[in-house]
Motif scaffolding. Structure first.
Motif, PDB file in Angstrom:
ATOM      1  N   UNK A  57      46.134  30.648  31.624  1.00 50.40           N
ATOM      2  CA  UNK A  57      45.307  31.032  31.166  1.00 50.40           C
ATOM      3  C   UNK A  57      45.118  32.555  31.997  1.00 50.40           C
ATOM      4  N   UNK A  58      44.185  33.724  31.051  1.00 53.32           N
ATOM      5  CA  UNK A  58      44.260  34.936  31.897  1.00 53.32           C
ATOM      6  C   UNK A  58      43.315  35.784  32.097  1.00 53.32           C
ATOM      7  N   UNK A  59      43.685  36.489  33.183  1.00 53.36           N
ATOM      8  CA  UNK A  59      42.016  37.402  33.817  1.00 53.36           C
ATOM      9  C   UNK A  59      41.950  38.839  33.319  1.00 53.36           C
ATOM     10  N   UNK A  60      40.606  39.210  32.425  1.00 52.97           N
ATOM     11  CA  UNK A  60      40.337  40.207  32.281  1.00 52.97           C
ATOM     12  C   UNK A  60      39.412  40.989  32.538  1.00 52.97           C
ATOM     13  N   UNK A  61      39.832  42.164  33.476  1.00 57.87           N
ATOM     14  CA  UNK A  61      38.582  42.787  34.367  1.00 57.87           C
ATOM     15  C   UNK A  61      38.344  43.921  33.335  1.00 57.87           C
ATOM     16  N   UNK A  66      30.006  41.828  31.637  1.00 58.53           N
ATOM     17  CA  UNK A  66      30.152  40.656  30.681  1.00 58.53           C
ATOM     18  C   UNK A  66      31.624  41.831  29.650  1.00 58.53           C
ATOM     19  N   UNK A  67      32.223  42.420  30.212  1.00 62.22           N
ATOM     20  CA  UNK A  67      33.434  42.901  30.061  1.00 62.22           C
ATOM     21  C   UNK A  67      34.828  42.454  31.124  1.00 62.22           C
ATOM     22  N   UNK A  90      36.798  34.954  40.165  1.00 65.71           N
ATOM     23  CA  UNK A  90      37.474  35.983  39.741  1.00 65.71           C
ATOM     24  C   UNK A  90      38.129  35.973  41.185  1.00 65.71           C
ATOM     25  N   UNK A  91      38.206  35.422  42.405  1.00 67.31           N
ATOM     26  CA  UNK A  91      38.661  34.819  43.284  1.00 67.31           C
ATOM     27  C   UNK A  91      39.715  33.762  43.214  1.00 67.31           C
ATOM     28  N   UNK A  92      38.842  32.851  42.845  1.00 67.39           N
ATOM     29  CA  UNK A  92      39.807  31.987  42.674  1.00 67.39           C
ATOM     30  C   UNK A  92      40.843  31.889  41.474  1.00 67.39           C
ATOM     31  N   UNK A  93      40.817  32.461  40.360  1.00 63.01           N
ATOM     32  CA  UNK A  93      42.140  32.764  39.159  1.00 63.01           C
ATOM     33  C   UNK A  93      42.730  33.537  39.994  1.00 63.01           C
ATOM     34  N   UNK A  94      42.382  35.036  40.705  1.00 62.67           N
ATOM     35  CA  UNK A  94      43.375  35.928  41.283  1.00 62.67           C
ATOM     36  C   UNK A  94      44.042  35.449  42.175  1.00 62.67           C
ATOM     37  N   UNK A  95      43.250  34.118  43.187  1.00 63.21           N
ATOM     38  CA  UNK A  95      44.421  34.014  44.495  1.00 63.21           C
ATOM     39  C   UNK A  95      45.407  32.496  43.828  1.00 63.21           C
ATOM     40  N   UNK A  96      44.940  31.999  42.809  1.00 62.77           N
ATOM     41  CA  UNK A  96      45.563  30.729  42.337  1.00 62.77           C
ATOM     42  C   UNK A  96      46.793  31.069  40.810  1.00 62.77           C
ATOM     43  N   UNK A  97      47.377  33.202  40.949  1.00 64.62           N
ATOM     44  CA  UNK A  97      48.117  33.259  40.369  1.00 64.62           C
ATOM     45  C   UNK A  97      48.204  33.413  39.192  1.00 64.62           C
ATOM     46  N   UNK A  98      46.692  33.434  38.590  1.00 58.65           N
ATOM     47  CA  UNK A  98      46.968  33.541  36.921  1.00 58.65           C
ATOM     48  C   UNK A  98      47.136  34.930  37.068  1.00 58.65           C
ATOM     49  N   UNK A  99      47.827  35.419  35.385  1.00 57.14           N
ATOM     50  CA  UNK A  99      48.007  37.483  34.950  1.00 57.14           C
ATOM     51  C   UNK A  99      46.064  37.325  35.130  1.00 57.14           C
ATOM     52  N   UNK A 100      46.329  39.123  35.298  1.00 59.34           N
ATOM     53  CA  UNK A 100      45.285  40.062  35.365  1.00 59.34           C
ATOM     54  C   UNK A 100      45.619  41.214  34.493  1.00 59.34           C
ATOM     55  N   UNK A 101      44.810  41.758  33.675  1.00 52.37           N
ATOM     56  CA  UNK A 101      44.888  43.004  33.320  1.00 52.37           C
ATOM     57  C   UNK A 101      42.919  43.594  33.388  1.00 52.37           C
ATOM     58  N   UNK A 102      43.548  44.636  33.873  1.00 49.19           N
ATOM     59  CA  UNK A 102      42.719  45.809  34.440  1.00 49.19           C
ATOM     60  C   UNK A 102      42.542  46.630  33.409  1.00 49.19           C
ATOM     61  N   UNK A 103      41.179  46.494  32.704  1.00 48.50           N
ATOM     62  CA  UNK A 103      40.556  47.286  31.635  1.00 48.50           C
ATOM     63  C   UNK A 103      40.411  48.670  31.921  1.00 48.50           C
ATOM     64  N   UNK A 104      40.020  48.851  33.632  1.00 48.85           N
ATOM     65  CA  UNK A 104      39.272  50.291  34.210  1.00 48.85           C
ATOM     66  C   UNK A 104      39.429  50.226  35.910  1.00 48.85           C
ATOM     67  N   UNK A 105      39.687  52.054  35.901  1.00 50.68           N
ATOM     68  CA  UNK A 105      40.596  52.038  37.273  1.00 50.68           C
ATOM     69  C   UNK A 105      39.498  51.853  38.226  1.00 50.68           C
ATOM     70  N   UNK A 106      39.566  50.662  39.621  1.00 50.42           N
ATOM     71  CA  UNK A 106      39.051  50.901  40.224  1.00 50.42           C
ATOM     72  C   UNK A 106      38.199  51.777  41.588  1.00 50.42           C
TER      73      UNK A 106
END
Length: 106
Positions: A57-61, A66-67, A90-106
């Motif tokens: 899986x891949x997670x995109x923030x 919508x994005x 998002x919480x479940x995927x990040x907690x489970x070690x899914x690679x994440x790509x952040x498209x914006x700055x927090x």
């Protein structure tokens, strides 16, 4: 078998007491590997239902809901699947070690 929410006190009493003592690791030792986290998913093309490891899986923030999405390749039909990811996903995927790509700055 005790549930994960069982307290330590309950596990250490009674006829089936379970030790909560942990042996410290020696220099150079690594802790035992945890079982891989699996996520249930479904394909919107072929309607297949399956379990995927975090690496599939891949997670995109994105900047908005919508994005923000997760994606994977269907193991049954090979389709590229993209689904929206709300806060809980998002919480479940990040907690489970899914690679994440952040498209914006927090």
């Amino acid at each position: 078998m005790s549930s994960p929410t069982t307290s330590a006190a309950a596990r250490t009493s009674g006829p089936h007491a379970e030790s909560t003592h942990r042996t410290p690791l020696l220099d150079g030792q690594t802790p035992p590997a945890a079982a891989p986290v699996m996520f249930r998913a479904g394909c919107s093309d072929c309607r297949g239902r399956f379990e995927l490891a975090a690496g599939a899986l891949r997670l995109v923030l994105g900047a908005s809901s919508r994005t923000t999405f997760y994606s994977f390749t269907c193991p049954d039909c090979g389709a590229a699947v993209r689904k929206p990811a709300g806060e809980r996903i998002v919480e479940l995927l990040t907690g489970g070690g899914v690679r994440t790509l952040r498209l914006h700055r927090p």
